[in-house]
Enzyme design. Structure first.
Site, short mmCIF file in Angstrom:
data_model
loop_
_atom_site.label_atom_id
_atom_site.label_comp_id
_atom_site.label_asym_id
_atom_site.label_seq_id
_atom_site.Cartn_x
_atom_site.Cartn_y
_atom_site.Cartn_z
N GLY A 51 0.82 -1.20 0.00
CA GLY A 51 0.00 0.00 0.00
C GLY A 51 0.86 1.26 0.00
O GLY A 51 0.58 2.22 -0.74
N TYR A 73 -4.86 -18.32 3.66
CA TYR A 73 -4.63 -17.05 2.97
C TYR A 73 -5.07 -17.17 1.51
O TYR A 73 -5.77 -16.30 0.97
CB TYR A 73 -3.13 -16.73 3.04
CG TYR A 73 -2.74 -15.45 2.36
CD1 TYR A 73 -2.83 -14.24 3.04
CD2 TYR A 73 -2.28 -15.44 1.05
CE1 TYR A 73 -2.46 -13.05 2.41
CE2 TYR A 73 -1.92 -14.27 0.42
CZ TYR A 73 -2.01 -13.07 1.10
OH TYR A 73 -1.65 -11.90 0.48
N ASP A 97 9.93 -26.50 3.62
CA ASP A 97 10.37 -25.92 2.34
C ASP A 97 9.22 -25.18 1.66
O ASP A 97 9.44 -24.30 0.85
CB ASP A 97 10.80 -27.05 1.38
CG ASP A 97 12.30 -27.29 1.43
OD1 ASP A 97 13.03 -26.45 1.98
OD2 ASP A 97 12.73 -28.34 0.89
P1 GDP Z 1 6.62 -19.04 0.75
O1 GDP Z 1 7.25 -18.42 -0.48
O2 GDP Z 1 5.15 -18.82 0.83
O3 GDP Z 1 6.99 -20.49 0.88
O4 GDP Z 1 7.16 -18.28 2.06
P2 GDP Z 1 8.58 -17.77 2.61
O5 GDP Z 1 8.99 -16.54 1.90
O6 GDP Z 1 8.42 -17.64 4.09
O7 GDP Z 1 9.60 -18.95 2.36
C1 GDP Z 1 10.19 -19.23 1.12
C2 GDP Z 1 11.24 -20.30 1.20
O8 GDP Z 1 12.39 -19.83 1.90
C3 GDP Z 1 10.83 -21.62 1.89
O9 GDP Z 1 11.36 -22.69 1.14
C4 GDP Z 1 11.56 -21.53 3.23
O10 GDP Z 1 11.87 -22.80 3.78
C5 GDP Z 1 12.84 -20.81 2.82
N1 GDP Z 1 13.57 -20.15 3.91
C6 GDP Z 1 14.89 -20.32 4.20
N2 GDP Z 1 15.23 -19.62 5.27
C7 GDP Z 1 14.12 -18.97 5.71
C8 GDP Z 1 13.88 -18.08 6.79
O11 GDP Z 1 14.74 -17.76 7.59
N3 GDP Z 1 12.59 -17.60 6.89
C9 GDP Z 1 11.62 -17.93 6.00
N4 GDP Z 1 10.37 -17.40 6.14
N5 GDP Z 1 11.81 -18.79 4.98
C10 GDP Z 1 13.06 -19.30 4.83
#
Ligand code: GDP
Length: 315
Positions: free
Chosen positions: A17, A137, A270
């Site tokens: 936004g 979501y 993942d």
């Molecule tokens: P997604 O795209 O909806 O799956 O959400 P995220 O952006 O939270 O995560 C994307 C990918 O990054 C997934 O495969 C997670 O396992 C990986 N990942 C690696 N390290 C991290 C971390 O520190 N935080 C998050 N949120 N994801 C992580």
């Protein structure tokens, strides 16, 4: 859109936004209506209705949502469904009932099935099962975009939707438990650099593929679609470039200047193995992103440092 149009931006304090407000102002739109959460509770249908009746905006951009990364979503699918469903239904339905002529609804590419063909075309919507980690979501966002589609068909209102890929940029959420991967990585590597830590722990295997788009590019796509007389019901917006989470980690590490060693915590999920959106439609319409990932990361790290220095960082 006319420069004099009154434009309501729902969620103007969020990353998306606020980028839309910056882009609107830069393009000469001055008549922007905004409400903070405490001024207007978007979960309350009567409050939303009275707001629209009092303000009578010409255009609405619905960028308000409860958002979070894989950790937040998978721990609270019910909350993500409930809040996002109400926000979507209230903001779109009351807009239609009170004469808002034009509306752009923002979702996310997580509305597409977990095993959608890659790159994911808009036509993959509702063809098979959703990814479980963010099903709540996704269902809410699907309701919102369908409501726009139905209203357009039944009442001739030009209400349409845009599905952005993973976004990053100023105003992101840097919470390491609940944030998305890119801002979380910035925080983890930057904290390691500042504290001289040897190790940064990241989630999963590092092998999933993700696509990232700077939020200023997204805002330019929003304006581009709002300027179109007859936009498609649903359009993907992405950079069209994907990286593995491991490659992203290397890029963020370099952008921060951290020397830390990366450890992968495989007890963390993942999520979906690959999420690249098919952006042929918006490109064919004449829009393309301008900010490449390496440059966008450097900019975002600088902005993160400025946010930390001023105590404004969102966690
Ligand atoms: P997604 O795209 O909806 O799956 O959400 P995220 O952006 O939270 O995560 C994307 C990918 O990054 C997934 O495969 C997670 O396992 C990986 N990942 C690696 N390290 C991290 C971390 O520190 N935080 C998050 N949120 N994801 C992580």
């Amino acid at each position: 859109m006319l420069k004099t149009d009154k434009i309501y931006v729902a969620g103007h304090r969020g990353m998306v936004g606020s980028a839309c407000v910056r882009a609107l102002k830069a393009a000469g739109f001055e008549n922007i209506v905004m409400r903070t959460h405490s001024e207007l509770d978007l979960l309350d249908p009567a409050a939303v209705r009275s707001f629209y009746e009092a303000e009578k905006p010409d255009v609405a951009i619905i960028a308000a949502a409860r958002v979070g990364g894989i950790g937040a979503n998978s721990a609270a699918n019910s909350q993500f469904l409930y809040e996002n469903e109400l926000i979507a239904l209230n903001t779109v339905w009351s807009a239609a009932e009170t004469g808002v002529k034009r509306l752009l609804f923002l979702g996310s590419t997580c509305i597409y099935p977990r095993m959608a063909p890659q790159p994911i075309p808009e036509s993959a919507l509702l063809t098979s099962e959703l990814e479980k980690t963010n099903e709540g979501y996704a269902l809410a966002k699907i309701s919102g975009l369908k409501l726009c589609e139905f209203l357009r068909r039944e009442r001739g209102l030009v209400y349409h939707s845009l599905m952005p890929t993973n976004l990053y940029g100023p105003g992101d959420n840097y919470d390491t438990e609940h944030g998305h991967v890119l801002p979380t990585m910035i925080r983890k590597f930057e904290t390691a650099r500042v504290n001289g830590n040897q190790k940064v722990t990241l989630w999963g295997s590092g092998s999933p593929l993700r696509e990232f788009l700077h939020v200023d590019d997204l805002a330019s796509a929003c304006l581009f679609l709002l300027e179109m007389e007859n936009p498609p019901d649903l359009v993907n917006v992405g950079s069209g470039r994907e990286v593995t989470i491991r490659q992203l980690a290397d890029m963020v590490k370099e952008a921060t200047g951290s020397q830390a060693f990366i450890e992968w915590d495989r007890t963390k999920p993942d999520g979906t193995p690959r999420k690249l959106c098919d952006t042929r439609l918006i490109r064919k319409l004449g829009w393309a992103p301008k900010i490449d990932l390496a440059a966008g990361l450097r900019r975002t790290v600088d902005e993160y440092r400025a946010e930390v220095a001023s105590g404004r960082v969102r966690v």
